[in-house]
Design a protein around this motif. Structure first.
Motif, mmCIF file in Angstrom:
data_model
loop_
_atom_site.group_PDB
_atom_site.id
_atom_site.type_symbol
_atom_site.label_atom_id
_atom_site.label_comp_id
_atom_site.label_asym_id
_atom_site.label_seq_id
_atom_site.Cartn_x
_atom_site.Cartn_y
_atom_site.Cartn_z
ATOM 1 N N ILE A 28 0.825 -1.209 0.000
ATOM 2 C CA ILE A 28 0.000 0.000 0.000
ATOM 3 C C ILE A 28 0.859 1.258 0.000
ATOM 4 C CG2 ILE A 28 -1.756 1.273 1.280
ATOM 5 C CD1 ILE A 28 -2.659 -1.477 2.388
ATOM 6 N N GLY A 29 1.809 1.329 0.904
ATOM 7 C CA GLY A 29 2.655 2.520 0.991
ATOM 8 C C GLY A 29 3.502 2.714 -0.250
ATOM 9 N N GLY A 30 4.082 1.638 -0.730
ATOM 10 C CA GLY A 30 4.909 1.728 -1.929
ATOM 11 C C GLY A 30 4.127 2.141 -3.156
ATOM 12 N N SER A 31 2.932 1.588 -3.332
ATOM 13 C CA SER A 31 2.133 1.969 -4.497
ATOM 14 C C SER A 31 1.649 3.407 -4.389
ATOM 15 C CB SER A 31 0.952 1.017 -4.658
ATOM 16 O OG SER A 31 0.102 1.099 -3.539
ATOM 17 N N TYR A 32 1.384 3.876 -3.155
ATOM 18 C CA TYR A 32 0.976 5.270 -2.977
ATOM 19 C C TYR A 32 2.109 6.221 -3.356
ATOM 20 C CZ TYR A 32 -0.461 9.566 -0.630
ATOM 21 O OH TYR A 32 -0.782 10.863 -0.355
ATOM 22 N N VAL A 33 3.320 5.932 -2.896
ATOM 23 C CA VAL A 33 4.458 6.790 -3.203
ATOM 24 C C VAL A 33 4.766 6.754 -4.697
ATOM 25 C CG1 VAL A 33 6.933 7.126 -2.817
ATOM 26 C CG2 VAL A 33 5.438 6.642 -0.888
ATOM 27 N N LEU A 34 4.732 5.572 -5.291
ATOM 28 C CA LEU A 34 5.025 5.464 -6.722
ATOM 29 C C LEU A 34 3.949 6.121 -7.576
ATOM 30 C CD1 LEU A 34 6.447 1.839 -6.981
ATOM 31 C CD2 LEU A 34 7.692 3.993 -7.154
ATOM 32 N N SER A 35 2.692 6.047 -7.152
ATOM 33 C CA SER A 35 1.615 6.647 -7.954
ATOM 34 C C SER A 35 1.691 8.167 -7.952
ATOM 35 C CB SER A 35 0.249 6.198 -7.428
ATOM 36 O OG SER A 35 0.015 6.754 -6.145
ATOM 37 N N LEU A 36 2.285 8.745 -6.925
ATOM 38 C CA LEU A 36 2.439 10.198 -6.875
ATOM 39 C C LEU A 36 3.845 10.640 -7.280
ATOM 40 C CD1 LEU A 36 0.452 11.004 -3.633
ATOM 41 C CD2 LEU A 36 -0.239 11.375 -5.996
ATOM 42 N N ALA A 37 4.587 9.746 -7.915
ATOM 43 C CA ALA A 37 5.914 10.034 -8.461
ATOM 44 C C ALA A 37 6.868 10.566 -7.395
ATOM 45 C CB ALA A 37 5.824 10.987 -9.646
ATOM 46 N N TRP A 38 6.903 9.923 -6.264
ATOM 47 C CA TRP A 38 7.808 10.219 -5.156
ATOM 48 C C TRP A 38 7.599 11.612 -4.548
ATOM 49 C CZ3 TRP A 38 9.823 7.397 -9.323
ATOM 50 C CH2 TRP A 38 10.195 6.090 -9.001
ATOM 51 N N ALA A 39 6.484 12.244 -4.802
ATOM 52 C CA ALA A 39 6.185 13.549 -4.187
ATOM 53 C C ALA A 39 6.020 13.453 -2.672
ATOM 54 C CB ALA A 39 4.943 14.158 -4.822
ATOM 55 N N PRO A 40 5.461 12.362 -2.115
ATOM 56 C CA PRO A 40 5.394 12.273 -0.647
ATOM 57 C C PRO A 40 6.763 12.283 0.030
ATOM 58 C CG PRO A 40 3.860 10.723 -1.614
ATOM 59 C CD PRO A 40 4.682 11.278 -2.743
ATOM 60 N N LEU A 41 7.776 11.799 -0.666
ATOM 61 C CA LEU A 41 9.120 11.857 -0.087
ATOM 62 C C LEU A 41 9.617 13.295 -0.022
ATOM 63 C CD1 LEU A 41 10.761 8.748 -1.767
ATOM 64 C CD2 LEU A 41 9.734 8.942 0.492
ATOM 65 N N GLY A 42 9.228 14.099 -0.996
ATOM 66 C CA GLY A 42 9.581 15.519 -0.965
ATOM 67 C C GLY A 42 8.904 16.251 0.180
ATOM 68 N N THR A 43 7.646 15.913 0.443
ATOM 69 C CA THR A 43 6.975 16.550 1.574
ATOM 70 C C THR A 43 7.534 16.040 2.907
ATOM 71 O OG1 THR A 43 5.177 14.932 1.463
ATOM 72 C CG2 THR A 43 4.853 17.022 0.320
ATOM 73 N N SER A 44 8.023 14.810 2.927
ATOM 74 C CA SER A 44 8.696 14.322 4.138
ATOM 75 C C SER A 44 9.981 15.106 4.379
ATOM 76 C CB SER A 44 9.018 12.835 4.015
ATOM 77 O OG SER A 44 7.857 12.070 4.047
ATOM 78 N N ILE A 45 10.729 15.382 3.322
ATOM 79 C CA ILE A 45 11.934 16.206 3.454
ATOM 80 C C ILE A 45 11.554 17.590 3.967
ATOM 81 C CG2 ILE A 45 13.774 17.349 2.147
ATOM 82 C CD1 ILE A 45 13.896 14.834 0.399
ATOM 83 N N LEU A 46 10.434 18.127 3.500
ATOM 84 C CA LEU A 46 9.971 19.434 3.964
ATOM 85 C C LEU A 46 9.617 19.401 5.458
ATOM 86 C CD1 LEU A 46 9.145 22.342 3.128
ATOM 87 C CD2 LEU A 46 6.852 21.423 2.802
ATOM 88 N N ILE A 47 8.931 18.363 5.903
ATOM 89 C CA ILE A 47 8.572 18.241 7.322
ATOM 90 C C ILE A 47 9.825 18.130 8.179
ATOM 91 C CG2 ILE A 47 7.521 16.684 9.018
ATOM 92 C CD1 ILE A 47 5.331 16.149 6.964
ATOM 93 N N TYR A 48 10.782 17.312 7.757
ATOM 94 C CA TYR A 48 12.021 17.190 8.525
ATOM 95 C C TYR A 48 12.835 18.484 8.474
ATOM 96 C CZ TYR A 48 11.044 12.224 8.853
ATOM 97 O OH TYR A 48 10.455 11.018 9.124
ATOM 98 N N GLY A 49 12.765 19.209 7.372
ATOM 99 C CA GLY A 49 13.441 20.502 7.288
ATOM 100 C C GLY A 49 12.843 21.521 8.244
ATOM 101 N N ILE A 50 11.512 21.533 8.365
ATOM 102 C CA ILE A 50 10.854 22.419 9.325
ATOM 103 C C ILE A 50 11.244 22.025 10.746
ATOM 104 C CG2 ILE A 50 8.610 23.086 10.284
ATOM 105 C CD1 ILE A 50 7.502 22.825 7.417
#
Length: 131
Positions: A28-50
């Motif tokens: 589930i998690g992998g298909s969600y991240v792949l379907s959004l073209a790794w954009a959730p990883l970018g928002t994770s980087i943003l959360i950790y940056g904040i």
């Protein structure tokens, strides 16, 4: 740690924990991240940056000892573009975030300095902490 920083760290930590736990689900998690073209990883980087910026803004608190958590989160989010490695990294980051939340909740409150006057023109500064 001041209570305002504690609340910010708890909110960001819980959001990051829920995201990492969801992304760590095998299919589930992998298909969600792949379907959004790794954009959730970018928002994770943003959360950790904040989270990192707030930790650096806390000049007098003890949050500096937890500075490694958002740094590892940023590095793991960058490495997590590799699908099967990402699942394990999300599991590890979930455990790290559980430790982070527990540690933030157990840090002592910082009240600040108060001036106590003992008569005359002498004043002594007393640093009080609440446990």
């Amino acid at each position: 740690m001041k209570s305002s920083f504690r609340i910010v760290f708890l909110v960001l930590g819980i959001i990051a924990l829920m995201r990492e736990a969801f992304f760590g689900l095998p299919v589930i998690g992998g298909s969600y991240v792949l379907s959004l073209a790794w954009a959730p990883l970018g928002t994770s980087i943003l959360i950790y940056g904040i989270m990192l910026a707030v930790m650096l803004a806390d000049r007098y608190g003890r949050s500096k000892e937890l500075l490694w958590v958002p740094l590892i989160g940023i590095v793991f989010s960058i490495i997590a573009v590799v699908p099967f490695v990402a699942m394990v990294l999300h599991w590890v980051m979930t455990l790290i975030l559980i430790y982070f939340i527990i540690r933030v909740m157990t840090l002592p409150n910082q009240v600040g300095n108060t001036h106590v006057y003992y008569g005359g023109d002498t004043d002594k500064t007393v640093n009080r902490r609440q446990y």
